[in-house]
Write a protein that holds these residues in place. Sequence first.
Motif, PDB file in Angstrom:
ATOM      1  N   LEU A  44      32.745  15.286  -0.121  1.00 47.15           N
ATOM      2  CA  LEU A  44      31.579  15.063  -0.967  1.00 47.15           C
ATOM      3  C   LEU A  44      30.494  14.307  -0.206  1.00 47.15           C
ATOM      4  CD1 LEU A  44      30.334  15.325  -3.809  1.00 47.15           C
ATOM      5  CD2 LEU A  44      31.364  13.115  -4.329  1.00 47.15           C
ATOM      6  N   ASN A  45      30.892  13.256   0.493  1.00 43.35           N
ATOM      7  CA  ASN A  45      29.924  12.488   1.280  1.00 43.35           C
ATOM      8  C   ASN A  45      29.319  13.332   2.393  1.00 43.35           C
ATOM      9  OD1 ASN A  45      30.197  10.170  -0.229  1.00 43.35           O
ATOM     10  ND2 ASN A  45      31.743   9.291   1.100  1.00 43.35           N
ATOM     11  N   PHE A  46      30.123  14.190   3.009  1.00 44.87           N
ATOM     12  CA  PHE A  46      29.624  15.037   4.084  1.00 44.87           C
ATOM     13  C   PHE A  46      28.563  16.008   3.566  1.00 44.87           C
ATOM     14  CE2 PHE A  46      29.866  19.026   6.474  1.00 44.87           C
ATOM     15  CZ  PHE A  46      29.508  18.575   7.732  1.00 44.87           C
ATOM     16  N   PHE A  47      28.857  16.652   2.433  1.00 46.02           N
ATOM     17  CA  PHE A  47      27.937  17.656   1.912  1.00 46.02           C
ATOM     18  C   PHE A  47      26.709  17.051   1.228  1.00 46.02           C
ATOM     19  CE2 PHE A  47      31.793  20.407   2.073  1.00 46.02           C
ATOM     20  CZ  PHE A  47      31.299  21.294   3.019  1.00 46.02           C
ATOM     21  N   THR A  48      26.861  15.885   0.629  1.00 46.45           N
ATOM     22  CA  THR A  48      25.713  15.274  -0.040  1.00 46.45           C
ATOM     23  C   THR A  48      24.933  14.365   0.893  1.00 46.45           C
ATOM     24  OG1 THR A  48      27.045  13.428  -0.855  1.00 46.45           O
ATOM     25  CG2 THR A  48      26.805  15.345  -2.311  1.00 46.45           C
ATOM     26  N   GLY A  49      25.554  13.937   1.982  1.00 47.89           N
ATOM     27  CA  GLY A  49      24.866  13.081   2.932  1.00 47.89           C
ATOM     28  C   GLY A  49      24.538  11.710   2.369  1.00 47.89           C
ATOM     29  N   THR A  50      25.265  11.270   1.377  1.00 43.25           N
ATOM     30  CA  THR A  50      24.972   9.989   0.751  1.00 43.25           C
ATOM     31  C   THR A  50      25.450   8.826   1.621  1.00 43.25           C
ATOM     32  OG1 THR A  50      25.204   8.650  -1.223  1.00 43.25           O
ATOM     33  CG2 THR A  50      27.108   9.938  -0.628  1.00 43.25           C
ATOM     34  N   GLU A  51      24.649   7.803   1.666  1.00 39.83           N
ATOM     35  CA  GLU A  51      25.021   6.586   2.369  1.00 39.83           C
ATOM     36  C   GLU A  51      25.012   5.402   1.410  1.00 39.83           C
ATOM     37  OE1 GLU A  51      22.637   6.092   5.824  1.00 39.83           O
ATOM     38  OE2 GLU A  51      23.500   7.819   6.822  1.00 39.83           O
ATOM     39  N   GLU A  52      25.182   5.707   0.131  1.00 37.74           N
ATOM     40  CA  GLU A  52      25.181   4.643  -0.874  1.00 37.74           C
ATOM     41  C   GLU A  52      26.528   3.947  -0.919  1.00 37.74           C
ATOM     42  OE1 GLU A  52      23.962   5.920  -4.707  1.00 37.74           O
ATOM     43  OE2 GLU A  52      22.174   6.917  -3.957  1.00 37.74           O
ATOM     44  N   LEU A  53      26.460   2.669  -1.175  1.00 36.39           N
ATOM     45  CA  LEU A  53      27.657   1.864  -1.350  1.00 36.39           C
ATOM     46  C   LEU A  53      28.402   2.345  -2.587  1.00 36.39           C
ATOM     47  CD1 LEU A  53      28.928  -0.677  -0.069  1.00 36.39           C
ATOM     48  CD2 LEU A  53      27.724  -1.989  -1.783  1.00 36.39           C
ATOM     49  N   ARG A  54      29.705   2.418  -2.508  1.00 36.67           N
ATOM     50  CA  ARG A  54      30.514   2.865  -3.645  1.00 36.67           C
ATOM     51  C   ARG A  54      31.433   1.723  -4.073  1.00 36.67           C
ATOM     52  NH1 ARG A  54      35.398   6.596  -3.272  1.00 36.67           N
ATOM     53  NH2 ARG A  54      35.943   6.811  -5.443  1.00 36.67           N
ATOM     54  N   ILE A  55      31.398   1.382  -5.360  1.00 35.98           N
ATOM     55  CA  ILE A  55      32.224   0.290  -5.893  1.00 35.98           C
ATOM     56  C   ILE A  55      33.019   0.830  -7.064  1.00 35.98           C
ATOM     57  CG2 ILE A  55      32.210  -1.987  -6.993  1.00 35.98           C
ATOM     58  CD1 ILE A  55      29.583  -2.520  -5.493  1.00 35.98           C
ATOM     59  N   TRP A  56      34.310   0.497  -7.117  1.00 36.22           N
ATOM     60  CA  TRP A  56      35.152   0.919  -8.221  1.00 36.22           C
ATOM     61  C   TRP A  56      36.227  -0.125  -8.472  1.00 36.22           C
ATOM     62  CZ3 TRP A  56      35.548   2.633  -3.304  1.00 36.22           C
ATOM     63  CH2 TRP A  56      36.795   2.670  -2.714  1.00 36.22           C
ATOM     64  N   GLN A  57      36.859   0.015  -9.637  1.00 36.75           N
ATOM     65  CA  GLN A  57      37.872  -0.947 -10.071  1.00 36.75           C
ATOM     66  C   GLN A  57      39.172  -0.202 -10.305  1.00 36.75           C
ATOM     67  OE1 GLN A  57      36.854  -2.825 -13.740  1.00 36.75           O
ATOM     68  NE2 GLN A  57      38.192  -4.557 -13.400  1.00 36.75           N
ATOM     69  N   SER A  58      40.284  -0.849  -9.975  1.00 40.21           N
ATOM     70  CA  SER A  58      41.599  -0.252 -10.155  1.00 40.21           C
ATOM     71  C   SER A  58      42.586  -1.343 -10.541  1.00 40.21           C
ATOM     72  CB  SER A  58      42.033   0.410  -8.844  1.00 40.21           C
ATOM     73  OG  SER A  58      43.266   1.064  -9.005  1.00 40.21           O
ATOM     74  N   THR A  59      43.771  -0.932 -10.946  1.00 37.35           N
ATOM     75  CA  THR A  59      44.832  -1.880 -11.299  1.00 37.35           C
ATOM     76  C   THR A  59      45.953  -1.760 -10.277  1.00 37.35           C
ATOM     77  OG1 THR A  59      44.308  -1.649 -13.634  1.00 37.35           O
ATOM     78  CG2 THR A  59      46.444  -2.603 -13.096  1.00 37.35           C
ATOM     79  N   ARG A  60      46.325  -2.889  -9.697  1.00 37.65           N
ATOM     80  CA  ARG A  60      47.428  -2.934  -8.737  1.00 37.65           C
ATOM     81  C   ARG A  60      48.389  -4.025  -9.175  1.00 37.65           C
ATOM     82  NH1 ARG A  60      45.478  -1.136  -3.200  1.00 37.65           N
ATOM     83  NH2 ARG A  60      44.814   0.949  -3.767  1.00 37.65           N
TER      84      ARG A  60
END
Length: 95
Positions: A44-60
């Motif tokens: 997805l990053n390769f095809f969209t060329g996005t350089e935006e920071l990505r933040i997400w939350q998970s449970t560990r």
Amino acid sequence: MNSTTRTTNSELNRQRQRLETLVQPTPRALGLSQVFRSLGDRLLNFFTGTEELRIWQSTRNGHQVWFAHDPITNRTRSFYSEQDVRQWLDNRYYE
């Protein structure tokens, strides 16, 4: 009648265990899903060329964990609180 009941209960327990192993993901299956997710993210990053920071939350292990991925440096960091993420973002901005 007791031996029949015990046999039935024993058979039910074996069936339950077999069903639980079908429902619960194996560590290998979890690893493959993570590989495919990572591959999908990279494509997805390769095809969209996005350089935006990505933040997400998970449970560990029952605890909320925050992740931040910087595609410019290709590094992912983990944090244990939203405040830690905000502090990292502020410091990153001023560097």
